[in-house]
Design an enzyme around this catalytic site. Structure first.
Site, PDB file in Angstrom:
ATOM      1  N   ASP A 136      -3.003  -8.027  -4.731  1.00 20.57           N
ATOM      2  CA  ASP A 136      -3.309  -6.816  -3.985  1.00 20.57           C
ATOM      3  C   ASP A 136      -3.811  -5.729  -4.930  1.00 20.57           C
ATOM      4  O   ASP A 136      -3.407  -5.673  -6.093  1.00 20.57           O
ATOM      5  CB  ASP A 136      -2.017  -6.350  -3.305  1.00 20.57           C
ATOM      6  CG  ASP A 136      -2.277  -5.528  -2.066  1.00 20.57           C
ATOM      7  OD1 ASP A 136      -3.448  -5.373  -1.696  1.00 20.57           O
ATOM      8  OD2 ASP A 136      -1.300  -5.042  -1.473  1.00 20.57           O
ATOM      9  N   GLN A 179       0.732 -11.319  -3.026  1.00 19.44           N
ATOM     10  CA  GLN A 179      -0.664 -10.945  -2.813  1.00 19.44           C
ATOM     11  C   GLN A 179      -1.288 -10.484  -4.130  1.00 19.44           C
ATOM     12  O   GLN A 179      -0.636  -9.788  -4.916  1.00 19.44           O
ATOM     13  CB  GLN A 179      -0.768  -9.795  -1.814  1.00 19.44           C
ATOM     14  CG  GLN A 179      -0.460 -10.164  -0.383  1.00 19.44           C
ATOM     15  CD  GLN A 179      -0.637  -8.960   0.533  1.00 19.44           C
ATOM     16  OE1 GLN A 179      -0.139  -7.881   0.244  1.00 19.44           O
ATOM     17  NE2 GLN A 179      -1.336  -9.142   1.633  1.00 19.44           N
ATOM     18  N   CYS A 199       0.787  -1.232   0.000  1.00 19.31           N
ATOM     19  CA  CYS A 199       0.000   0.000   0.000  1.00 19.31           C
ATOM     20  C   CYS A 199       0.827   1.293   0.000  1.00 19.31           C
ATOM     21  O   CYS A 199       0.505   2.220  -0.768  1.00 19.31           O
ATOM     22  CB  CYS A 199      -1.026  -0.012   1.131  1.00 19.31           C
ATOM     23  SG  CYS A 199      -0.539  -0.858   2.622  1.00 19.31           S
ATOM     24  N   ARG A 251       7.612 -11.219   5.120  1.00 15.51           N
ATOM     25  CA  ARG A 251       7.370 -10.938   6.536  1.00 15.51           C
ATOM     26  C   ARG A 251       8.169 -11.919   7.375  1.00 15.51           C
ATOM     27  O   ARG A 251       8.233 -13.105   7.072  1.00 15.51           O
ATOM     28  CB  ARG A 251       5.872 -11.035   6.861  1.00 15.51           C
ATOM     29  CG  ARG A 251       5.061  -9.959   6.152  1.00 15.51           C
ATOM     30  CD  ARG A 251       3.588  -9.982   6.466  1.00 15.51           C
ATOM     31  NE  ARG A 251       2.876  -9.017   5.648  1.00 15.51           N
ATOM     32  CZ  ARG A 251       1.558  -8.883   5.596  1.00 15.51           C
ATOM     33  NH1 ARG A 251       0.793  -9.684   6.327  1.00 15.51           N
ATOM     34  NH2 ARG A 251       0.989  -7.967   4.827  1.00 15.51           N
ATOM     35  N   HIS A 309      -5.477  -1.377  -4.734  1.00 17.39           N
ATOM     36  CA  HIS A 309      -5.965  -0.236  -3.966  1.00 17.39           C
ATOM     37  C   HIS A 309      -6.802   0.640  -4.887  1.00 17.39           C
ATOM     38  O   HIS A 309      -6.377   0.972  -5.997  1.00 17.39           O
ATOM     39  CB  HIS A 309      -4.790   0.547  -3.372  1.00 17.39           C
ATOM     40  CG  HIS A 309      -4.016  -0.265  -2.382  1.00 17.39           C
ATOM     41  ND1 HIS A 309      -2.944  -1.050  -2.748  1.00 17.39           N
ATOM     42  CD2 HIS A 309      -4.197  -0.457  -1.056  1.00 17.39           C
ATOM     43  CE1 HIS A 309      -2.484  -1.681  -1.685  1.00 17.39           C
ATOM     44  NE2 HIS A 309      -3.228  -1.341  -0.645  1.00 17.39           N
ATOM     45  N   LYS A 338     -12.436  -3.123   8.256  1.00 16.17           N
ATOM     46  CA  LYS A 338     -12.297  -4.014   7.105  1.00 16.17           C
ATOM     47  C   LYS A 338     -13.423  -5.036   7.072  1.00 16.17           C
ATOM     48  O   LYS A 338     -13.950  -5.447   8.107  1.00 16.17           O
ATOM     49  CB  LYS A 338     -10.950  -4.732   7.118  1.00 16.17           C
ATOM     50  CG  LYS A 338     -10.730  -5.647   8.313  1.00 16.17           C
ATOM     51  CD  LYS A 338      -9.378  -6.352   8.222  1.00 16.17           C
ATOM     52  CE  LYS A 338      -9.139  -7.217   9.459  1.00 16.17           C
ATOM     53  NZ  LYS A 338      -7.862  -7.959   9.389  1.00 16.17           N
ATOM     54  N   HIS A 345      -8.327  -0.692   0.392  1.00 18.50           N
ATOM     55  CA  HIS A 345      -7.376  -1.785   0.249  1.00 18.50           C
ATOM     56  C   HIS A 345      -8.190  -3.056   0.013  1.00 18.50           C
ATOM     57  O   HIS A 345      -9.136  -3.326   0.758  1.00 18.50           O
ATOM     58  CB  HIS A 345      -6.565  -1.992   1.531  1.00 18.50           C
ATOM     59  CG  HIS A 345      -5.845  -0.778   2.026  1.00 18.50           C
ATOM     60  ND1 HIS A 345      -4.483  -0.719   2.139  1.00 18.50           N
ATOM     61  CD2 HIS A 345      -6.296   0.427   2.480  1.00 18.50           C
ATOM     62  CE1 HIS A 345      -4.119   0.447   2.628  1.00 18.50           C
ATOM     63  NE2 HIS A 345      -5.213   1.165   2.842  1.00 18.50           N
TER      64      HIS A 345
END
Length: 671
Positions: free
Chosen positions: A398, A396, A349, A378, A400, A480, A526
């Site tokens: 992912d 991910q 992000c 991570r 946005h 979320k 997100h």
């Protein structure tokens, strides 16, 4: 339910809103008996102003009281807690000198940690189970006592229970020391418990022994942890044990080896070595999502892996997630010290905001839907790593969505619809939705959180979805929506999320020019559909027990021969399949056909095209499906046409796919 009327007294409000008044303090058992004899018989505990308590607890004030029975949601925790105490008593009866330490109820079961020099064996577990059944049969009452702290410490020390004494010594001075007796045996415990040991019932089983450090610290003594599971009755236990057996059979690590998809090794702990077949599965899934996003008007980007710490500090992630980040010193000063400190990105992000911030964005440009198959890292603890489910290096799906506050509800609802389409395509029609709300530690104002939470509620209502609210479980920057999938054996997996964020755009100074010509902050949604691709592939493998849908299967078909006389024809069939886009292999080994069928079944190949002398002469194939005994003999052209249609992706037009495939097959057959 009739209200007992008496002037003044204690007012007890029941879950249905009815109020009963009593002129003296009443225990939970008394209140249950006042309601009905059948409830008094079924009662195993009570809730007092929402807190689970013993039935013997005295209620001496106005309060909200609920009676807990074996059918109540709270019952399983009580059954498992009591089972842990019964197991501890059984162990000490069978093996005198064993020290008991801590034994809580956990998800689906319970455990107790024991200090004993000699290791427990599988035979010991059977003996402990048998002794537990004896103790349950005694139906001894659980009774609570409050002890003086010093006397309790001395008592447990005198018994040789140094761990219990240490627990008491470390408790806050303000906390009372409660002990529960069950017959002649007792244990330090906060409670609550059911009235008697008989309440545990017979729906339990001890499952395994594992090592555990005292208080989870590797510097402390190693203890032996016995795990068990406990349920309301034998039927529930049998269902759970069946699910465990199914889970073991479906374990993605085992199937990953059998199907030759991937492997993991210590030299790269938490990272995946994808084999050709596994990478084919990975790319097929990734390309499917990529095409779905393109059709939904997303733009795809790629951002750096190594990012200066200043960006993560500005976003707040350095402080909130810094312990889980891999940190790298970059550059070198004259004295040898690093010029800067950077982080290998754990999420995408902050980088996406940097792309948004390039140039001037007008309100006319919004919404901007920015997607990335972002490679993230991570620093997960070694003990938390688990196959593909929990890794250190992952990707991910992912994205946005940068939009105005007015667009946020419609954009969220649009995304939810996309998410459900994907889940249906992948075989997960059963989805539970939860809305995680503001945590105690958070960024942003209450007003920002009010707007964000209501926007997600409105989006869920607009999508026609039922949902559960989870107070305190949102991210630090915004609430979320969580999407929980249910797999083929009833397990749930939290995969997709949608988060409303007005904090990060402010922290990273993201703006757009509004219709009024002024600068405004965008809302940042997100979202991830699959979450980690690695984890989702593990879920897919286990959901389908390796028998993936044909369009996802890494190897969709194998052409194999009965006799070497058909080798040439088999090669022709194989080439035609490949030209039509079918992921096919060929097996010309001089082995018996039954051996080949068993071997390819183990690797979960969906289709086998068996050819021999007769098939070569007739230009046909014998089609066998994974898990089936029957064969379907088809002309080659018909078989190929059929397989191309079956193998099409959910994204493609059935008619167009088949037609194109048939043209290619015709060319292949006649060339």
């Amino acid at each position: 339910m009739a209200e007992v009327s008496s002037p003044g007294g204690i007012a007890i409000t029941l879950p249905d809103g009815a109020v009963r008044r009593f002129d003296r303090p009443m225990t939970g058992a008394d209140i249950a008996g006042d309601i009905s004899k059948s409830l008094a018989k079924a009662a195993i505990a009570m809730t007092l102003d929402g807190k689970l308590m013993d039935l013997s607890t005295l209620v001496d004030r106005d309060a909200k009281v609920g009676i807990v029975t074996r059918s109540s949601p709270e019952a399983l925790e009580l059954i498992r807690h009591d089972a842990a105490h019964v197991m501890a008593e059984a162990v000490q009866e069978l093996y005198p000198g064993t020290q008991v330490t801590i034994g809580p109820a956990i998800e689906n079961g319970f455990y107790y940690d024991f200090a004993r020099d000699e290791p427990f064996t599988p035979d010991d577990l059977e003996k402990i189970e048998a002794k537990m059944r004896q103790i349950i049969g005694r139906n001894a009452a659980f009774t609570r006592e409050v002890w003086d702290r010093t006397e309790a410490i001395e008592f447990f020390k005198a018994k040789g229970e140094k761990y219990k004494a240490e627990i008491i010594q470390d408790l806050p001075e303000s906390e009372s020391i409660s002990v529960y007796r069950q017959g002649d045996w007792l244990d330090l415990c906060r409670g609550p418990h059911m009235p008697t040991t008989g309440g545990v019932g017979q729906g339990f089983k001890l499952t395994k022994v594992a090592g555990a450090y005292w208080r989870g610290d590797h510097r402390n003594a190693m203890l032996q942890r016995i795990y068990g599971t406990a349920w309301r009755d034998q039927k529930e236990l049998d269902a759970y044990l069946h699910q465990l057996a199914e889970a073991e059979r479906r374990d993605h690590r085992k199937l990953g080896r059998e199907m030759d998809l991937f492997h993991l090794q210590e030299e790269a702990a938490g990272s995946v070595f994808w084999h050709p077949k596994g990478w084919t599965l990975y790319r097929t899934l990734e390309n499917y999502i990529r095409e779905k996003l393109a059709r939904a008007d997303y733009v795809e980007v790629k951002t750096p892996q190594l990012v200066d710490s200043s960006l993560f500090k500005a976003s707040g992630h350095w402080d909130m997630y810094g312990d889980n980040m891999f940190k790298v010193a970059i550059g070198q000063k004259e004295d040898g010290s690093p010029e800067r400190l950077a982080g290998i990105k754990p999420m995408n992000c902050p980088c996406h905001v940097q792309i948004f911030n390039q140039g001037i964005v007008s309100y006319r440009d919004l919404p901007i839907r920015m997607a990335e198959f972002g490679s993230c890292h991570r620093n997960e603890p070694s003990g938390a790593l688990h196959g593909l489910m929990r890794v250190r290096a992952f990707t991910q799906d992912d994205a946005h969505i940068f939009c105005t506050e007015e667009q946020s509800v419609s954009e969220a609802a649009r995304y939810i619809a996309l998410q459900y389409e994907v889940y249906r395509d992948l075989g997960f029609p059963d989805v539970a939705v939860k809305l995680a709300l503001r945590p105690d530690v958070r960024a942003g104002s209450d007003q920002q959180w009010d707007i964000a939470e209501q926007a997600l509620r409105d989006a869920l209502v607009a999508a026609g979805l039922e949902f559960e609210e989870l107070p305190g479980e949102g991210a630090f920057y915004g609430p979320k929506i969580e999407f929980h999938l249910t797999d083929a054996i009833g397990r749930t997996w939290q995969c997709g999320t949608l988060q409303f964020d007005s904090v990060l755009p402010e922290r990273l100074d993201a703006t757009y020019v509004g219709e009024d010509g002024a600068r405004h902050r965008p809302v940042m949604l997100h979202r991830a559909i699959l979450g980690s691709l690695e984890r989702f592939i593990a879920i897919l493998i286990e959901n389908y027990a390796g028998k993936l849908p044909l369009w996802l299967a890494p190897v969709q078909a194998v052409v194999t021969t009965i006799t070497s006389e058909a080798d040439g024809y088999a090669q022709e069939v194989h080439a035609a399949l490949r030209q039509a886009g079918i992921r096919a292999e060929i097996d010309l080994r001089n082995e018996k056909i039954n051996y080949k069928v068993r071997e390819h079944s183990l690797t979960k190949v969906p289709l086998m095209l068996v050819v021999g002398k007769r098939e070569a002469e007739n230009r046909s194939v014998a089609l066998r499906r994974l898990g089936g005994e029957a064969q379907e003999v088809l002309a080659l052209g018909e078989a190929l046409h059929k397989l191309v249609e079956e193998a099409r992706s959910p994204l493609t037009s059935a008619r167009g796919e088949v037609q194109t495939g048939s043209q290619q097959l015709t060319e292949a057959i006649h060339s």
